[in-house]
Design a protein around this motif. Structure first.
Motif, PDB file in Angstrom:
ATOM      1  N   GLU A  13       0.688  -1.076   0.003  1.00  0.00           N
ATOM      2  CA  GLU A  13      -0.119   0.102  -0.037  1.00  0.00           C
ATOM      3  C   GLU A  13       0.843   1.157  -0.107  1.00  0.00           C
ATOM      4  N   LYS A  14       1.992   1.191   0.891  1.00  0.00           N
ATOM      5  CA  LYS A  14       2.766   2.328   0.856  1.00  0.00           C
ATOM      6  C   LYS A  14       3.757   2.683  -0.257  1.00  0.00           C
ATOM      7  N   GLU A  18       3.283   6.040  -2.957  1.00  0.00           N
ATOM      8  CA  GLU A  18       4.474   6.490  -3.186  1.00  0.00           C
ATOM      9  C   GLU A  18       4.938   6.567  -4.774  1.00  0.00           C
ATOM     10  N   LEU A  19       4.531   5.484  -5.432  1.00  0.00           N
ATOM     11  CA  LEU A  19       5.059   5.259  -6.735  1.00  0.00           C
ATOM     12  C   LEU A  19       4.179   6.067  -7.854  1.00  0.00           C
ATOM     13  N   LYS A  20       2.858   5.968  -7.520  1.00  0.00           N
ATOM     14  CA  LYS A  20       1.938   6.858  -8.142  1.00  0.00           C
ATOM     15  C   LYS A  20       2.332   8.180  -8.015  1.00  0.00           C
ATOM     16  N   LEU A  68      12.580   6.437  -0.673  1.00  0.00           N
ATOM     17  CA  LEU A  68      12.310   5.321  -1.189  1.00  0.00           C
ATOM     18  C   LEU A  68      13.743   4.470  -1.101  1.00  0.00           C
ATOM     19  N   TYR A  69      14.920   4.806  -1.604  1.00  0.00           N
ATOM     20  CA  TYR A  69      16.045   4.203  -1.697  1.00  0.00           C
ATOM     21  C   TYR A  69      16.816   4.577  -0.640  1.00  0.00           C
ATOM     22  N   LEU A 161      14.927   5.935 -12.128  1.00  0.00           N
ATOM     23  CA  LEU A 161      14.890   5.222 -10.820  1.00  0.00           C
ATOM     24  C   LEU A 161      13.682   4.956 -10.417  1.00  0.00           C
ATOM     25  N   ILE A 162      12.512   5.670 -11.069  1.00  0.00           N
ATOM     26  CA  ILE A 162      11.076   5.299 -10.604  1.00  0.00           C
ATOM     27  C   ILE A 162      10.758   4.084 -11.183  1.00  0.00           C
TER      28      ILE A 162
END
Length: 252
Positions: A13-14, A18-20, A68-69, A161-162
């Motif tokens: 979910e997280k 975040e990616l969206k 994220l990374y 990276l995305i």
């Protein structure tokens, strides 16, 4: 097992949220860049606004990617407090629950392969963190020129990276329940529509001013209230839709 599955769902979910957001912000940023070449008239209506949005998007993309990374920006053991929702922590979570990975046909070799892929991207990831640490999150302008020369990041690197994060994470999401979670919300279409409408409006406004006297004379002479009221409303729309003073010198 249920507790582990719920933890996995929370990760998913997280990450999807975040990616969206990352994908949407990047798409809007690139749309603004493209508009500078082929839709500049639309941007000129509110140049300060679009400049602020553009700079804000870059800042947010750098900081969000760093979140994220997190963990892949340092070598050796990490003595700092572990961030909960990062790619590194997610892969560690999978490795630490072999019964879960076995149940959902997630091979440990694939996790290790993804870790190796992330190591290969480490230079680029570190460059992202340099921009975050020395410019966007903690201003150290004395080192700005050095960062520009030693930590080069292109716009396409951000896209890379995305997509890289999405490809890794979505592999495990699909293994879990067979659902392929898309992240492209096509928000750039909304911005393109807005710019197109603005450009069309400016063209209509320009044509109106060419024929303004004829239209006003027609309004005065016309006895049909419906037509007269329509033209009056049209004039109000043309004068009122943009901030007062826009293109006045050219139009009058």
């Amino acid at each position: 097992m249920e507790q582990i599955e719920n933890k996995f769902k929370k990760f998913r979910e997280k990450f999807i949220d975040e990616l969206k957001l990352l994908d949407s912000k990047y798409s809007i940023f690139i749309t603004i860049q493209d508009a500078k070449e082929n839709k500049i008239e639309g941007l000129e209506v509110a140049p300060v606004f679009f400049s602020v949005i553009e700079n804000s998007l870059v800042s947010d993309l750098i900081i969000s990617l760093s979140r994220l990374y997190e963990g892949y920006n340092r070598d050796g053991s990490n003595k700092r407090k572990q961030q909960q929702y990062t790619i590194k922590e997610f892969l560690n979570f999978l490795e630490s629950h072999p019964k879960f990975t076995k149940k959902y046909n997630i091979e440990l070799e694939q996790i290790e392969a993804h870790k190796n892929d992330l190591e290969e991207k480490k230079t680029l990831i570190k460059n992202i963190f340099k921009w975050r640490n020395k410019y966007y999150a903690h201003a150290d302008f004395t080192k700005l020129e050095k960062i520009k020369n030693t930590a080069k990041v292109k716009y396409e690197d951000i896209r890379c990276l995305i997509d890289f994060a999405y490809d890794i994470l979505n592999y495990y999401f699909v293994q879990f329940d067979g659902i392929n979670h898309g992240i492209d919300l096509d928000y750039n279409k909304d911005l393109n529509n807005l710019l197109d409408m603005t450009i069309r409006y400016k063209k209509i406004r320009k044509e109106y001013f060419k024929n303004r006297k004829n239209i006003q004379n027609f309004i005065k002479s016309n006895k049909t209230n419906d037509v007269r009221n329509f033209l009056i409303k049209l004039e109000q729309i043309i004068f009122g839709s943009l901030p007062k003073g826009v293109d006045r010198k050219k139009e009058t």
